[in-house]
Design an enzyme around this catalytic site. Structure first.
Site, PDB file in Angstrom:
ATOM      1  CG  MET A   1      63.323  26.561  32.191  1.00 40.50           C
ATOM      2  SD  MET A   1      61.547  26.809  32.627  1.00 40.50           S
ATOM      3  CE  MET A   1      61.631  27.557  34.181  1.00 40.50           C
ATOM      4  CG  LEU A  26      79.746  17.966  43.032  1.00 38.82           C
ATOM      5  CD1 LEU A  26      81.222  18.386  43.455  1.00 38.82           C
ATOM      6  CD2 LEU A  26      79.528  18.594  41.761  1.00 38.82           C
ATOM      7  CB  SER A  94      63.404  34.192  43.850  1.00 35.42           C
ATOM      8  OG  SER A  94      62.063  34.099  43.797  1.00 35.42           O
ATOM      9  CB  SER A  95      60.047  38.078  41.669  1.00 32.22           C
ATOM     10  OG  SER A  95      59.455  36.920  41.479  1.00 32.22           O
ATOM     11  CB  CYS A  96      59.407  35.072  46.541  1.00 29.47           C
ATOM     12  SG  CYS A  96      60.696  34.035  46.595  1.00 29.47           S
ATOM     13  CE1 TYR A 123      64.116  28.910  46.173  1.00 29.27           C
ATOM     14  CE2 TYR A 123      62.818  30.786  45.803  1.00 29.27           C
ATOM     15  CZ  TYR A 123      63.936  29.953  45.250  1.00 29.27           C
ATOM     16  OH  TYR A 123      64.418  30.062  43.864  1.00 29.27           O
ATOM     17  CE  LYS A 127      67.216  31.223  44.943  1.00 27.86           C
ATOM     18  NZ  LYS A 127      68.469  30.838  44.146  1.00 27.86           N
ATOM     19  CG  HIS A 166      56.802  28.505  39.461  1.00 23.80           C
ATOM     20  ND1 HIS A 166      56.523  29.484  40.523  1.00 23.80           N
ATOM     21  CD2 HIS A 166      57.831  27.917  39.755  1.00 23.80           C
ATOM     22  CE1 HIS A 166      57.561  29.483  41.260  1.00 23.80           C
ATOM     23  NE2 HIS A 166      58.251  28.518  40.858  1.00 23.80           N
TER      24      HIS A 166
HETATM   25  P1  GDP Z   1      54.089  32.296  43.148  1.00 30.21           P
HETATM   26  O1  GDP Z   1      54.292  32.984  42.061  1.00 30.21           O
HETATM   27  O2  GDP Z   1      55.401  32.004  44.122  1.00 30.21           O
HETATM   28  O3  GDP Z   1      52.829  32.575  43.860  1.00 30.21           O
HETATM   29  O4  GDP Z   1      53.964  30.698  42.669  1.00 30.21           O
HETATM   30  P2  GDP Z   1      53.032  30.058  41.567  1.00 30.21           P
HETATM   31  O5  GDP Z   1      53.430  30.245  40.136  1.00 30.21           O
HETATM   32  O6  GDP Z   1      52.950  28.762  41.897  1.00 30.21           O
HETATM   33  O7  GDP Z   1      51.424  30.598  41.568  1.00 30.21           O
HETATM   34  C1  GDP Z   1      51.110  31.950  41.103  1.00 30.21           C
HETATM   35  C2  GDP Z   1      49.606  32.019  41.183  1.00 30.21           C
HETATM   36  O8  GDP Z   1      48.822  31.115  40.286  1.00 30.21           O
HETATM   37  C3  GDP Z   1      49.064  31.845  42.488  1.00 30.21           C
HETATM   38  O9  GDP Z   1      48.216  32.766  42.713  1.00 30.21           O
HETATM   39  C4  GDP Z   1      48.492  30.518  42.548  1.00 30.21           C
HETATM   40  O10 GDP Z   1      47.394  30.391  43.277  1.00 30.21           O
HETATM   41  C5  GDP Z   1      47.910  30.600  41.014  1.00 30.21           C
HETATM   42  N1  GDP Z   1      47.523  29.248  40.414  1.00 30.21           N
HETATM   43  C6  GDP Z   1      46.511  28.901  39.925  1.00 30.21           C
HETATM   44  N2  GDP Z   1      46.263  27.571  39.537  1.00 30.21           N
HETATM   45  C7  GDP Z   1      47.545  27.039  39.972  1.00 30.21           C
HETATM   46  C8  GDP Z   1      47.937  25.790  39.674  1.00 30.21           C
HETATM   47  O11 GDP Z   1      47.336  24.728  39.386  1.00 30.21           O
HETATM   48  N3  GDP Z   1      49.276  25.545  40.254  1.00 30.21           N
HETATM   49  C9  GDP Z   1      50.027  26.717  40.711  1.00 30.21           C
HETATM   50  N4  GDP Z   1      51.306  26.350  41.188  1.00 30.21           N
HETATM   51  N5  GDP Z   1      49.514  27.991  40.864  1.00 30.21           N
HETATM   52  C10 GDP Z   1      48.277  28.401  40.364  1.00 30.21           C
END
Ligand code: GDP
Length: 305
Positions: A1, A26, A94-96, A123, A127, A166
């Site tokens: 992306m 590669l 990454s912010s994590c 992960y 990072k 995400h």
């Molecule tokens: P994070 O920022 O690393 O936690 O990653 P995500 O973007 O996958 O999730 C962000 C938040 O969105 C978390 O609180 C998830 O539980 C919530 N969430 C709600 N519905 C969804 C979904 O369908 N998919 C994902 N990936 N997250 C969801």
């Protein structure tokens, strides 16, 4: 992306001559191949966007794969940078990487100051190793390696697969299918209470390009790339439903993890360099959904042919 957005912007910029190397070009786990490629092109500057990543589900389902992939690639790329004497490079954090319970918005100095969020710990450690390598190289070899740390990025070419996406990609996909198939209920994960700081991919690409300038040096490492405000998952889900035209009911599945409750970045270092986000969340979601519709139509046409 981010590669797509970055290349589009760099190609319009006469200051840069771009050598684009695709991820599948590669075997990035082979030091020999990575060094041969770098020696062949001998770039003055490197932007490394390689490495697997994903949302809360993928982080919990495949922590070993994510950690190994990111570590192996960065070790090889850094060693190859040293071999061919690259002085300036930008890598993606990454912010994590930040502790799960810390002051918000999170300033760069808070890195390494506490325990990590369990759902993305493996992960995040990879990072953090990347960041530490940037620091170590800068200290030992006088390089200017920068780890740019974006908040939750989304946009065209995002991952829309439920298993790995995400939240933005996952919810666009879910609401779109519900709307098209006239399903009246959609399940959204967690409580809806956590918040995330969303940033449109083009804004991150502009930040990376800003980091390539000469005045951004080792002293700026690491650097946060944050939009400047966050939104609750509940409010985000409602915004995405509106963008997609889904007017049914949302069911909140509290058996799914919320992840960290908040991760908003302090972007003062980057804004002091003249950068600011230009795309609002509302605009960004609209642009992303339009791209999603276009990409789905293209995929459909190819299947029909
Ligand atoms: P994070 O920022 O690393 O936690 O990653 P995500 O973007 O996958 O999730 C962000 C938040 O969105 C978390 O609180 C998830 O539980 C919530 N969430 C709600 N519905 C969804 C979904 O369908 N998919 C994902 N990936 N997250 C969801």
């Amino acid at each position: 992306m981010l590669g797509h957005a970055l290349v589009a912007q760099l190609r319009n910029n006469p200051d840069h001559q771009v050598i684009l190397v695709q991820q599948d070009r590669l075997d990035w786990y082979s030091f020999k191949q990575v060094t041969a490629l770098m020696t062949q092109y001998a770039p003055s500057t490197l932007v490394c966007l390689l490495g697997k990543s994903g949302g809360i589900a993928l982080n919990q389902a495949a922590p070993a794969d994510l950690m190994l992939d990111n570590l192996l690639i960065v070790l090889n790329v850094m060693r190859a940078c040293q071999r061919v004497n690259i002085q300036k490079a930008v890598f993606l954090g990454s912010s994590c990487m930040y502790p799960s319970h810390t002051l918000q918005p999170m300033h760069e100095r808070l890195l390494f100051s506490g325990y990590l969020e369990p759902t993305s710990q493996s992960y995040a450690v990879a990072k953090l190793a990347l960041l530490q390598l940037c620091e170590a190289f800068n200290q030992q070899y006088g390089t200017h390696f920068i780890c740019a740390i974006p908040s939750s990025m989304y946009g065209p070419h995002d991952d829309f697969d439920q298993k790995s996406a995400h939240v933005v990609g996952a919810l666009i996909n879910k609401f779109h299918h519900a709307q098209v198939n006239q399903v009246s209920q959609v399940t959204v994960w967690g409580s809806g209470l956590p918040s995330r700081e969303l940033i449109y991919v083009d804004d991150v690409a502009r930040a990376i390009i800003r980091c390539l300038a000469k005045d951004v040096s080792a002293k700026n490492n690491p650097i946060n790339v944050g939009y400047g405000g966050d939104i609750s998952i509940k409010a985000l889900a409602e915004m995405i439903a509106k963008t997609v035209g889904f007017s049914g009911q949302m069911l909140w599945d509290r058996s799914q993890s919320d992840g960290v409750s908040q991760k908003r970045l302090d972007n003062s270092q980057l804004t002091s360099l003249g950068w600011s986000a230009q795309i609002s969340v509302e605009q960004g979601l609209e642009l992303t959904y339009q791209w999603y519709l276009y990409a789905s139509a293209e995929a459909h046409d190819q299947i029909s042919v």
